[in-house]
Write an enzyme that holds these catalytic residues in place. Sequence first.
Site, PDB file in Angstrom:
ATOM      1  N   ARG A 192       9.857   3.004  -8.302  1.00 58.20           N
ATOM      2  CA  ARG A 192       8.984   1.865  -7.996  1.00 58.20           C
ATOM      3  C   ARG A 192       7.717   1.879  -8.841  1.00 58.20           C
ATOM      4  NH1 ARG A 192       7.019   0.755  -1.908  1.00 58.20           N
ATOM      5  NH2 ARG A 192       5.843   2.664  -2.299  1.00 58.20           N
TER       6      ARG A 192
ATOM      7  N   LYS B   2       2.667  -2.289  -6.766  1.00 57.66           N
ATOM      8  CA  LYS B   2       1.785  -1.342  -6.063  1.00 57.66           C
ATOM      9  C   LYS B   2       0.666  -0.917  -7.017  1.00 57.66           C
ATOM     10  CE  LYS B   2       2.125   2.454  -2.726  1.00 57.66           C
ATOM     11  NZ  LYS B   2       1.749   1.670  -1.538  1.00 57.66           N
TER      12      LYS B   2
ATOM     13  N   GLU C  43       3.091  -8.887   5.801  1.00 61.71           N
ATOM     14  CA  GLU C  43       3.065  -7.421   5.905  1.00 61.71           C
ATOM     15  C   GLU C  43       1.748  -6.975   6.498  1.00 61.71           C
ATOM     16  OE1 GLU C  43       3.224  -5.758   1.946  1.00 61.71           O
ATOM     17  OE2 GLU C  43       1.879  -7.281   1.155  1.00 61.71           O
TER      18      GLU C  43
END
Length: 349
Positions: A103, A197, A230
């Site tokens: 990721r 991220k 989220e």
Amino acid sequence: MENHTHSTTLSNTSSEVGNHSDLKVHVFNSSSELLEKLHQRWSKVEKKPYPAMYSSVYGGIILDPAMMVIPIDDHMVHRGHGVFDTAIILDGYLYELDVHLDRILRSATTAKISLPFPRSMLRSILIQLTAASKCKKGTLRYWLSAGPGNFLLSSSGCPTPAFYAVVIDDDFSQCKEGVKVITSTVAMKPPLFATMKNVNYLPNVLSVMEAEEKGAFASIWVDEAGYIAEGPNVNVAFITQEKELVMPLFDNILHGCTAKRLLELAPQLVEQGILKGVTTKNVTVEEAKGAAEMMYVGSTLPLLPIIMWDDQPIGKGQVGELTMALSDLLWKDMVAGPDTQRIPVPYIE
């Protein structure tokens, strides 16, 4: 790891109008003098929270917390041009390192950050760092940065990207107590930044602070279309009144590694007849608040029961049985899962 003594002096003096002429800022004339000051600070800490750090700028692993610093002209510091990820250290194993590493590489590509080393070398560094730390339970966090070089917007003048990592000693445990949440009024990040991220976490920070100011643990983001998104650094999941596990679609939010693993493991409870089904879909606020159970999903939790939202109880207003059944499933995977999920750390005793 800054000098808090001098920063306090500056803060106190700045509030006294007309008294700045008395301020004398200390000048460190040598690196040895500065190091001595840094070591004085850390000598008062009984247990070092950061047993080891890696820096590509230094070219190795650092065990002295006084030296765990990054350059001020690193573009991750002054422009936010950096991405990061994490992995869990539990019972001497690294949990889900590879999926987290994959990721961060995707995040780096989106952020236009080139790699200082190939993936295999990054992985080896992280495992060796964990071994050097001697930490058996905690978190491993790591960053890819555009690197140090200047204070411009563009990183084209930076000689090379940078890689940093730190082991954090953390005695976390499976969450079994329920928490209260609120709907955040802080604008959530647009999809480009939410699905990557990156280190730009100010919206996340402000949403948590907002929740704390209102006596809640954290918050829930709702997107412009009115669908559940989220939490500030976690995914969110629901158990419907029909006993179905539902998670919001990941199109415009971060695809959490723990959330992904939960979706892989949850069908076991369907086979046992405990759950009716597992799905991802758009979830409205009305549907979400009408759920039987609700939970945060994140690495160190692995599930955190949510019992109240905007001062309204979720379901019966208590920790749900299915939430804990799913939590047990994930915790078992963390403690005794397959080799594909857990990497033994080669500690040198």
